[in-house]
Design a protein around this motif. Structure first.
Motif, PDB file in Angstrom:
ATOM      1  N   ARG A  26       0.815  -1.212   0.000  1.00  0.00           N
ATOM      2  CA  ARG A  26       0.000   0.000   0.000  1.00  0.00           C
ATOM      3  C   ARG A  26       0.848   1.262   0.000  1.00  0.00           C
ATOM      4  N   TRP A  59      -5.423  -7.606  -7.852  1.00  0.00           N
ATOM      5  CA  TRP A  59      -5.098  -6.689  -6.761  1.00  0.00           C
ATOM      6  C   TRP A  59      -3.674  -6.171  -6.840  1.00  0.00           C
ATOM      7  N   ASN A  80      -2.614  -2.568  -6.947  1.00  0.00           N
ATOM      8  CA  ASN A  80      -3.348  -2.082  -8.108  1.00  0.00           C
ATOM      9  C   ASN A  80      -4.613  -1.361  -7.668  1.00  0.00           C
ATOM     10  N   ALA A  81      -4.454  -0.056  -7.419  1.00  0.00           N
ATOM     11  CA  ALA A  81      -5.594   0.726  -6.932  1.00  0.00           C
ATOM     12  C   ALA A  81      -6.725   0.762  -7.940  1.00  0.00           C
ATOM     13  N   ASP A 102     -10.829   5.310  -7.128  1.00  0.00           N
ATOM     14  CA  ASP A 102     -10.128   4.027  -7.159  1.00  0.00           C
ATOM     15  C   ASP A 102      -9.887   3.576  -5.715  1.00  0.00           C
ATOM     16  N   LEU A 103      -9.167   2.474  -5.528  1.00  0.00           N
ATOM     17  CA  LEU A 103      -8.988   1.902  -4.187  1.00  0.00           C
ATOM     18  C   LEU A 103      -8.016   2.718  -3.335  1.00  0.00           C
ATOM     19  N   ASP A 104      -7.392   3.723  -3.921  1.00  0.00           N
ATOM     20  CA  ASP A 104      -6.575   4.655  -3.149  1.00  0.00           C
ATOM     21  C   ASP A 104      -7.356   5.908  -2.780  1.00  0.00           C
ATOM     22  N   LEU A 359     -13.762   2.387   1.873  1.00  0.00           N
ATOM     23  CA  LEU A 359     -12.428   1.788   1.869  1.00  0.00           C
ATOM     24  C   LEU A 359     -12.193   0.975   3.142  1.00  0.00           C
TER      25      LEU A 359
END
Lengths: 372, 372
Positions: A26, A59, A80-81, A102-104, A359
């Motif tokens: 991360r 991921w 992989n955000a 995105d996942l970030d 998140l």
């Protein structure tokens, strides 16, 4: 930690190993398998195994080898955000705002649907429907959704009490939004989420104790204590405004009164614009507002002794005429006036906090070993 | 965790191992070396090594083998709470109270020295000297000392501000007490320490979020948030009483006024005794006091949404006439009234919290690898 999968497609132990690998990735730096193995304490073989699996799930992404490597270049991996999407929805008094990230937490696009303040439950939920469908159309797979609502929200995502939105008390907002999106849905009070957003990506990053003030048509508070959102025993923290003695119930009256006497100006913004231009009566109205706001703010500051007070909400755009009077009032009542900062999120802070909630849900889901 | 000592009498790694062993032995059950080895993850040889060392230092004691053991009975060990002593000192308005306890916080003896409320700095410090010398005479080795003071205390143990004790602002209480006792000395605000005591051994054990109200000649608050004492950025939390709007500054006036009209009664206790007996004017005075107390208490409750409100301080002995009116007032202002409990510590809670502070110091010292 044992590294041997004990069976099944992705066993519990393998999941724990995967969580360890994801946690290391991360950060900003891509890592080689050797680095990952060293950091996680897993064997080289297990690390490879987990990385292959996570790559397959999307991921992880492979990154070009570090420049200048000699010999056979080592593969490097990063989180992989872009593997999934998060949705944050702010159901406010005048609008519904949805952010897809995105996942970030990087915002990819946003949709805003205006709602009249007097809209009832059905009309407001219809606006939520329109906003969410528009936001998720073609957005990619939504992994989790966070929703912000005014009022008190219980642990199941139901609005327990709202005195500002018509017919809003009792709405099962989580159940409603679950029909619109795949993946888990969590609902939380808007002030709490705005505080979370400031602590995550806003002006209160790295601060451990923060009082967030929502200054707008309504006045509210969200608290970060010891680096975490403070919810309280029944999730009813930050509601000091309910106490008449602290002045928040009457605070906006000063602005209302000025608007009544200046019928050509129809938005609160007008008071602040006039105050900024030096209009004496507007300055007095802002002063009255800030004096009332400061009593409740001082109660919070004296209680918690925070590092930082953050001003957010609609009026924070007019912070230039509010911050100095507020500081003076805090100096008057508090034993130690903390640093005061103004939110940089305009009116997107609440929705961004809802993204953070989504998140949290993804991270909890990964940790608990379930596929999001 | 590596188990190999890297040199020196008691190396850093050995210390870490020792901390692990001590942690496991703080429970109620004595443990065998086999059990200790399993729980700490240390090898049998390292466990034996550490245990021998800790026995030599007196921190462990051997216990008779478990009854009914077959074969060669296994030795069992427990934490030796009697290895050292802790001292907790409460420097109050009317008294100095010192408790000497073992390393589990069991009170072995206590000394109380009365001080007139109007005593100046020199007289009060002299009372501290008398109380501490009496307490530690023949008490065994004092490993650490906690001191409670009214007013704001900084991180070095100096009183930054006290408006209730004459000439008390600016006293370097830690430095003063360090001249009287061996070992580390820490100083903290009395309300904070009373809250800590309730969370440690009082009615707030196991509660994660607690508002402690000190109800007495002064009114104060201490906060437990997420299971820990909340200090705030500059250690100035809990000072909501400084805000006139919340009523704590005028609260005792109701009782004062009643006493003025009833000159034969000279202690506050008298108001509560008369109220308990049904005296209408005394009931009204208590009611006025509780109404003022409840505004500040409601501000704390609305802010934090705690699981529990604990009433301590001098007036808590009269809780029977206070709790119901207080609950009614909290019901009036709060969105959710938490459980209300009354401290069982009489006026020893603050000193017991000071003992806990001393114990924190011992535990930190062990953890940081220095001999206490």
């Amino acid at each position: 930690m044992s590294e041997e999968p004990v069976g099944g497609d992705l066993s519990r132990l393998r999941q724990l190993n995967a969580v360890g690998v994801l946690r290391e990735l991360r950060g900003d730096q891509p890592l080689t398998l050797t680095e990952l193995s060293k950091r996680t304490g897993l064997s080289r073989a297990s690390t490879e195994d987990v990385a292959r699996d996570l790559l397959g799930r999307g991921w992880l992404a492979e990154v070009a080898p570090a420049p200048g490597s000699v010999g056979r270049p080592a593969r490097r991996y990063r989180f992989n955000a872009g593997a999934g999407r998060l949705l944050g929805v702010d159901v406010g008094g005048h609008k519904v705002l949805a952010l897809v990230t995105d996942l970030d937490g990087e915002v990819l696009h946003q949709v805003r649907v205006d709602v009249p303040a007097e809209a009832g439950r059905r009309a407001r939920l219809a606006a939520v429907d329109r906003c969410v469908s528009k936001a998720i159309a073609g957005a990619g797979e939504i992994w989790a959704t966070g929703v912000a609502s005014t009022g008190l929200v219980d642990g199941t995502g139901k609005v327990m009490l709202s005195d500002s939105l018509p017919e809003w008390t009792g709405v099962d907002l989580a159940a409603h939004v679950r029909r619109l999106v795949p993946g888990p849905v969590r609902v939380e009070n808007d002030c709490k989420l705005a505080a979370l957003a400031e602590n995550w990506r806003g002006v209160a990053r790295y601060a451990k104790d923060v009082v967030f003030l929502l200054a707008g048509l309504r006045t509210g508070a969200g608290l970060i204590i010891d680096g975490k959102l403070h919810r309280g025993f029944a999730n009813w923290s930050g509601e000091i405004g309910a106490l008449p003695a602290v002045g928040w119930q009457t605070a906006p009256n000063h602005l209302h009164a000025w608007l009544t006497n200046h019928p050509t100006t129809d938005a609160f913004e007008g008071v602040f614009v006039a105050a900024r231009a030096g209009d004496v009566s507007a300055l007095a109205a802002v002063d009255g507002y800030v004096k009332d706001l400061a009593v409740g703010a001082s109660a919070l500051v004296l209680t918690l002794d925070p590092q930082l007070v953050v001003i957010g909400g609609g009026f924070s755009r007019s912070a230039d005429v509010m911050v100095e009077p507020l500081r003076r009032e805090l100096d008057r009542w508090c034993l130690r006036t903390p640093e005061i900062r103004v939110s940089a999120f305009a009116d997107e802070g609440v929705a961004l906090g809802a993204v953070r909630l989504a998140l949290d849900e993804v991270e909890a889901t990964i940790t608990s070993g379930l596929r999001p």
